[in-house]
Design a protein around this motif. Sequence first.
Motif, PDB file in Angstrom:
ATOM      1  N   ILE A   3       0.853  -1.170   0.045  1.00  0.00           N
ATOM      2  CA  ILE A   3       0.067   0.014   0.199  1.00  0.00           C
ATOM      3  C   ILE A   3       1.090   1.390  -0.081  1.00  0.00           C
ATOM      4  CG2 ILE A   3      -1.586   1.212   1.237  1.00  0.00           C
ATOM      5  CD1 ILE A   3      -2.780  -1.454   2.628  1.00  0.00           C
ATOM      6  N   ALA A   4       0.395   2.174  -1.052  1.00  0.00           N
ATOM      7  CA  ALA A   4       1.484   3.330  -0.904  1.00  0.00           C
ATOM      8  C   ALA A   4       1.155   4.003   0.329  1.00  0.00           C
ATOM      9  CB  ALA A   4       0.941   4.332  -2.061  1.00  0.00           C
ATOM     10  N   THR A   5       2.408   4.837   1.023  1.00  0.00           N
ATOM     11  CA  THR A   5       2.244   5.471   2.111  1.00  0.00           C
ATOM     12  C   THR A   5       0.914   6.451   2.022  1.00  0.00           C
ATOM     13  OG1 THR A   5       4.549   4.849   2.407  1.00  0.00           O
ATOM     14  CG2 THR A   5       3.533   6.682   3.668  1.00  0.00           C
ATOM     15  N   LYS A   7      -1.612   6.571   0.850  1.00  0.00           N
ATOM     16  CA  LYS A   7      -2.753   6.068   0.814  1.00  0.00           C
ATOM     17  C   LYS A   7      -3.387   5.491   2.159  1.00  0.00           C
ATOM     18  CE  LYS A   7      -3.554   5.951  -3.803  1.00  0.00           C
ATOM     19  NZ  LYS A   7      -4.666   6.826  -4.532  1.00  0.00           N
ATOM     20  N   LEU A   8      -2.376   5.482   3.089  1.00  0.00           N
ATOM     21  CA  LEU A   8      -2.871   5.192   4.438  1.00  0.00           C
ATOM     22  C   LEU A   8      -3.894   5.920   4.920  1.00  0.00           C
ATOM     23  CD1 LEU A   8       0.689   4.034   5.941  1.00  0.00           C
ATOM     24  CD2 LEU A   8      -1.036   2.631   5.055  1.00  0.00           C
ATOM     25  N   SER A   9      -4.912   5.269   5.808  1.00  0.00           N
ATOM     26  CA  SER A   9      -6.132   5.962   6.114  1.00  0.00           C
ATOM     27  C   SER A   9      -5.929   6.814   7.244  1.00  0.00           C
ATOM     28  CB  SER A   9      -7.013   4.890   6.816  1.00  0.00           C
ATOM     29  OG  SER A   9      -7.473   3.875   5.935  1.00  0.00           O
ATOM     30  N   ASP A  10      -5.167   6.737   8.407  1.00  0.00           N
ATOM     31  CA  ASP A  10      -4.974   7.497   9.508  1.00  0.00           C
ATOM     32  C   ASP A  10      -3.825   8.620   9.040  1.00  0.00           C
ATOM     33  OD1 ASP A  10      -3.562   8.303  12.206  1.00  0.00           O
ATOM     34  OD2 ASP A  10      -5.608   7.781  12.639  1.00  0.00           O
ATOM     35  N   PRO A  11      -4.144   9.686   9.278  1.00  0.00           N
ATOM     36  CA  PRO A  11      -3.158  10.817   8.983  1.00  0.00           C
ATOM     37  C   PRO A  11      -1.643  10.624   9.638  1.00  0.00           C
ATOM     38  CG  PRO A  11      -4.889  11.965   9.790  1.00  0.00           C
ATOM     39  CD  PRO A  11      -5.284  10.497   9.638  1.00  0.00           C
ATOM     40  N   VAL A  12      -2.001  10.554  11.057  1.00  0.00           N
ATOM     41  CA  VAL A  12      -0.896  10.459  12.071  1.00  0.00           C
ATOM     42  C   VAL A  12      -0.233   9.249  11.669  1.00  0.00           C
ATOM     43  CG1 VAL A  12      -0.197  10.148  14.407  1.00  0.00           C
ATOM     44  CG2 VAL A  12      -2.180  11.577  13.731  1.00  0.00           C
ATOM     45  N   VAL A  13      -0.633   8.186  11.537  1.00  0.00           N
ATOM     46  CA  VAL A  13       0.053   6.942  11.295  1.00  0.00           C
ATOM     47  C   VAL A  13       0.728   7.077   9.843  1.00  0.00           C
ATOM     48  CG1 VAL A  13      -0.070   4.363  10.937  1.00  0.00           C
ATOM     49  CG2 VAL A  13      -1.377   5.249  12.657  1.00  0.00           C
ATOM     50  N   ARG A  14       0.170   7.414   8.894  1.00  0.00           N
ATOM     51  CA  ARG A  14       0.817   7.784   7.644  1.00  0.00           C
ATOM     52  C   ARG A  14       2.130   8.798   7.842  1.00  0.00           C
ATOM     53  NH1 ARG A  14      -3.327   9.679   5.046  1.00  0.00           N
ATOM     54  NH2 ARG A  14      -3.256  11.729   5.656  1.00  0.00           N
ATOM     55  N   ARG A  15       1.813   9.711   8.555  1.00  0.00           N
ATOM     56  CA  ARG A  15       3.195  10.650   8.904  1.00  0.00           C
ATOM     57  C   ARG A  15       4.083  10.011   9.819  1.00  0.00           C
ATOM     58  NH1 ARG A  15      -0.685  14.383  10.330  1.00  0.00           N
ATOM     59  NH2 ARG A  15       0.297  14.730  12.242  1.00  0.00           N
ATOM     60  N   LEU A  16       3.793   9.079  10.535  1.00  0.00           N
ATOM     61  CA  LEU A  16       4.726   8.267  11.298  1.00  0.00           C
ATOM     62  C   LEU A  16       5.513   7.295  10.335  1.00  0.00           C
ATOM     63  CD1 LEU A  16       5.286   8.222  14.227  1.00  0.00           C
ATOM     64  CD2 LEU A  16       4.306   6.118  14.462  1.00  0.00           C
ATOM     65  N   VAL A  17       4.810   6.753   9.206  1.00  0.00           N
ATOM     66  CA  VAL A  17       5.547   5.608   8.453  1.00  0.00           C
ATOM     67  C   VAL A  17       6.372   6.428   7.534  1.00  0.00           C
ATOM     68  CG1 VAL A  17       5.064   4.167   6.295  1.00  0.00           C
ATOM     69  CG2 VAL A  17       3.679   3.919   8.601  1.00  0.00           C
ATOM     70  N   GLU A  18       5.932   7.642   7.435  1.00  0.00           N
ATOM     71  CA  GLU A  18       6.945   8.790   6.158  1.00  0.00           C
ATOM     72  C   GLU A  18       8.058   8.927   7.078  1.00  0.00           C
ATOM     73  OE1 GLU A  18       3.384  10.873   3.543  1.00  0.00           O
ATOM     74  OE2 GLU A  18       4.221  11.609   5.658  1.00  0.00           O
ATOM     75  N   ALA A  19       7.878   9.248   8.349  1.00  0.00           N
ATOM     76  CA  ALA A  19       9.186   9.694   9.092  1.00  0.00           C
ATOM     77  C   ALA A  19      10.061   8.322   9.199  1.00  0.00           C
ATOM     78  CB  ALA A  19       8.863  10.075  10.479  1.00  0.00           C
TER      79      ALA A  19
END
Length: 107
Positions: A3-5, A7-19
């Motif tokens: 899943i492309a980062t 596209k992750l549903s939760d914005p906080v989790v998405r930013r954590l994975v990006e970090a």
Amino acid sequence: MTIATAKLSDPVVRRLVEAINGHDRNAFVGLLTTDATMSDDGSDRNLQEWIDREIFDAGGRMDVQKESDGGHTLLARFRNDTWGEMSTVWRFDVHDGRVSRFETGQA
């Protein structure tokens, strides 16, 4: 299937994975509450020591395979320079735009 980062549903989790994938420790820590906790394979760990040893000093990277629980639970291929690549599960407790706890372990 990954899943492309973005596209992750939760914005906080998405930013954590990006970090994690951007090797940005400051961004990662900025998404945590001041009293955040974590566990690895069911054992509580010192959060700051763990993120350095397992993620930021070891070239950690996460490729999300599946998400559930509104984006708060991820099945991911995680790899670092110490352990190589493994299938992992990550669960995040998100409150008021920050992560107060995360739990990870082998899937």
